[in-house]
Design an enzyme around this catalytic site. Sequence first.
Site, PDB file in Angstrom:
ATOM      1  N   ASP A  88     -10.289  10.305   9.493  1.00  0.00           N
ATOM      2  CA  ASP A  88     -10.123   9.666   8.184  1.00  0.00           C
ATOM      3  C   ASP A  88     -10.659   8.232   8.204  1.00  0.00           C
ATOM      4  OD1 ASP A  88      -9.423   9.662   5.500  1.00  0.00           O
ATOM      5  OD2 ASP A  88      -7.359   9.015   5.870  1.00  0.00           O
ATOM      6  N   GLY A  92       0.429   5.591   0.321  1.00  0.00           N
ATOM      7  CA  GLY A  92      -0.421   6.747   0.557  1.00  0.00           C
ATOM      8  C   GLY A  92       0.304   8.030   0.220  1.00  0.00           C
ATOM      9  N   GLY A  93      -0.273   9.140   0.643  1.00  0.00           N
ATOM     10  CA  GLY A  93       0.317  10.432   0.337  1.00  0.00           C
ATOM     11  C   GLY A  93       1.614  10.699   1.066  1.00  0.00           C
ATOM     12  N   VAL A 141       3.462   0.981   2.902  1.00  0.00           N
ATOM     13  CA  VAL A 141       3.377  -0.166   3.805  1.00  0.00           C
ATOM     14  C   VAL A 141       3.869  -1.413   3.077  1.00  0.00           C
ATOM     15  CG1 VAL A 141       1.867  -1.583   5.243  1.00  0.00           C
ATOM     16  CG2 VAL A 141       1.407   0.871   4.995  1.00  0.00           C
ATOM     17  N   GLY A 175       0.826  -1.198   0.000  1.00  0.00           N
ATOM     18  CA  GLY A 175       0.000   0.000   0.000  1.00  0.00           C
ATOM     19  C   GLY A 175       0.862   1.251   0.000  1.00  0.00           C
ATOM     20  N   LYS A 207       5.262   0.065   8.144  1.00  0.00           N
ATOM     21  CA  LYS A 207       4.871   1.353   7.556  1.00  0.00           C
ATOM     22  C   LYS A 207       6.009   2.350   7.731  1.00  0.00           C
ATOM     23  CE  LYS A 207       1.247   4.895   7.601  1.00  0.00           C
ATOM     24  NZ  LYS A 207      -0.104   5.264   8.108  1.00  0.00           N
TER      25      LYS A 207
END
Length: 254
Positions: free
Chosen positions: A126, A18-19, A23, A16, A38
């Site tokens: 979130d 993200g911004g 991960v 994964g 992470k």
Amino acid sequence: MSKPHVNYALDPKPIGIGGQAEVFRARDKQSNQFVAFKRLLPNLRMDKDATARMKREIDVQFGIKHPNIMPILDYSEHYYWYTMPLAEQSLMDMPNPIEYLQILQIIEEIASGLEFAHKFGNIHRDITPRNILECKSADGNTRWVISDWGLVRRIGNTSAIRTSPGYQYGTEGFAAPESGLDAHFVDARADVYSLGRVVAWCMSGILPLQNIPLNPDGPLQDFILRTTKLYPHERIANMNDILKMIKELKNTTI
């Protein structure tokens, strides 16, 4: 805490991105167990705001001990990375629509975790299907947990992290409308709103549009409408009220 990074063997590709972070599945060389690793994206490791957010995420997530909040197992003393149990799947991975009683069970578990976090002044900001993960317990049973506390707001805490009024914090379609006005003033009702939008997605499989009212049908119509009102004062006020509502819904199906 703070084992050297070299004690983990990371898979070549992330599971994964993200911004601000990515991960990986990783093997803890000492225990030989697989974990989720992470870490901040390489270009952000010298960014003061990014590292401050990661520190806040670690501090909050490590400090909240609840079965429905993703635990942190280990972390870097410089707050560049942390590890957590490897999840079975996210809610986003499940086929839609999700069965009614299963939705009630998942939302009850997530609301329980959020209620506990809110007691200590932590607003997630979130809540989305991607941040709701299924984990396997030591006894073999599964439970749903809240992950990714990178946007957490700690009520009463004066943060040096820069925020911009008018910028939409959270995930588009799930973030509460008020989070785009001034993220410092959101409260528990922002998480109530996001949870209601998650329920709507569970029922339909359709990703909601930001600030566009929902027009749900089905047995959870009233729940969705009461949690996703545009104005915070019109919504269900807190997670305790949501848990009561879920209990009533469960009782009517017996």
